[in-house]
Design an enzyme around this catalytic site. Structure first.
Site, short mmCIF file in Angstrom:
data_model
loop_
_atom_site.label_atom_id
_atom_site.label_comp_id
_atom_site.label_asym_id
_atom_site.label_seq_id
_atom_site.Cartn_x
_atom_site.Cartn_y
_atom_site.Cartn_z
N HIS A 20 -9.42 1.46 5.15
CA HIS A 20 -8.11 1.66 5.80
C HIS A 20 -8.27 2.63 6.96
CE1 HIS A 20 -3.96 2.80 6.47
NE2 HIS A 20 -3.64 1.67 5.90
N SER B 131 3.81 -1.81 10.32
CA SER B 131 5.27 -1.93 10.48
C SER B 131 5.80 -3.31 10.11
CB SER B 131 5.69 -1.53 11.90
OG SER B 131 5.37 -0.15 12.14
N GLY C 196 3.03 -0.85 4.26
CA GLY C 196 3.16 0.56 3.88
C GLY C 196 4.61 0.90 3.62
N GLY C 197 5.27 1.49 4.59
CA GLY C 197 6.63 2.02 4.43
C GLY C 197 7.62 1.07 3.77
N ASN D 283 0.87 -1.18 0.00
CA ASN D 283 0.00 0.00 0.00
C ASN D 283 0.91 1.22 0.00
OD1 ASN D 283 -1.77 2.07 0.46
ND2 ASN D 283 -2.33 1.45 2.54
N TRP D 284 1.02 1.86 -1.16
CA TRP D 284 1.95 2.98 -1.29
C TRP D 284 1.39 4.28 -0.72
CZ3 TRP D 284 3.95 2.04 -7.00
CH2 TRP D 284 4.82 0.95 -6.97
N LYS D 285 0.12 4.27 -0.34
CA LYS D 285 -0.50 5.49 0.20
C LYS D 285 -0.23 6.66 -0.76
CE LYS D 285 -0.11 3.40 4.72
NZ LYS D 285 0.06 3.53 6.16
P1 13P Z 1 3.31 0.68 7.64
O1 13P Z 1 3.77 -0.63 7.03
O2 13P Z 1 4.05 1.86 7.10
O3 13P Z 1 3.25 0.62 9.12
O4 13P Z 1 1.79 0.89 7.12
C1 13P Z 1 0.87 -0.13 7.30
C2 13P Z 1 -0.35 0.19 6.53
O5 13P Z 1 -1.10 1.08 6.88
C3 13P Z 1 -0.60 -0.59 5.29
O6 13P Z 1 -1.89 -0.38 4.83
#
Ligand code: 13P
Length: 254
Positions: A95, A212, A233-234, A9-11
């Protein structure tokens, strides 16, 4: 058997050029991956080009959100059919950032999930408690309520097409991962809730963990019996890092 599903999920990260460059570097790194489903969710603006670059590969395309209406006067919104047009196989709904920053509730999430299934896009339905809720011992109440509300409009015949993502809000972007035991406890609770709603089909529904996830903790998480994937995410923003997440799992589960 539930095929593990690892999704990026690249947001709100990456312009089109950056997104395409990621895919070009990522695909060779995961060319040998077997027995896992890989999904990329770029921002809307990069969906088209990322989809074109993924063509012919095993990696699937997802959107990060959707509007439940088919069309009409909804300025700034994107309909499920438009995602079909771009080749999306999945869409993330509910989300915690949508719930907390944009005020989305379970009723809206339920409508989105149903609208996606009607277009044969698989929803990734996110649930998760905040730190305050966990500390007040409300985790199971909160997750139970979100599950019931968010899946209210899913036809049981389509249950296996739904993916759940458990993302404890306190673990998102904080570097503070839930321990595998904490995550498993909630995943088992989610599967019980799915069984009440969908019966035996619950054993086929994938439940991802998110919050995370990194190359060095994915294996331990994936070793838990009810953790069937990760929503990342990250650590999904760099090809090397996300490929290690995908491949680690493959080696670990082989
Ligand atoms: P992180 O992996 O950056 O904590 O984000 C998790 C997330 O919200 C994936 O949708």
């Amino acid at each position: 058997m539930r095929t593990p599903i690892l999704a990026a999920n690249w947001k709100m990260h990456k312009n089109v050029g950056e997104a395409v460059a990621f895919v070009e570097e990522f695909l060779p790194l995961v060319a040998d991956a077997e027995g896992v489903e890989m999904v990329l969710a770029p921002p809307f603006t990069a969906l088209d080009r990322v989809g074109q670059t993924l063509a012919g590969s095993a990696v699937k395309l997802a959107s990060q959100n959707v509007n439940p209406e088919a069309k009409g006067a909804f300025t700034g919104e994107i309909a499920p059919g438009m995602l079909v047009d771009l080749g999306c196989a999945y869409a993330i709904v509910g989300h915690s950032e949508r719930r907390h920053i944009y005020g989305e509730d379970d009723t809206l999430v339920a409508r989105k999930a149903a609208a996606l299934l009607a277009e044969d896009i698989r929803p990734i339905v996110c649930v998760g408690e905040t730190l305050d809720q966990r500390e007040a011992n409300r985790t199971f109440d909160v997750i139970g309520g979100q599950l019931e509300g968010s899946l209210a409009e899913v036809d049981p015949a389509r249950a296996e097409d739904v993916v759940l993502a458990y993302e404890p809000v306190w673990a998102i972007g904080t570097g503070r991962t839930a321990t595998p035991e904490i995550a498993q406890e909630v995943h088992a609770f989610i599967r019980e809730g799915l069984a009440k709603r969908f019966g035996e089909r619950a054993s086929q529904i994938r439940i991802q963990y998110g919050g995370s996830v990194k190359p060095d903790n994915v294996y331990e998480l994936m070793a838990q019996p009810d953790i069937d994937g990760a929503l990342v995410g990250g650590a999904s923003l760099e090809p090397e890092s996300f490929s290690r997440i995908v491949l680690f799992d493959r080696q670990g589960s082989a």
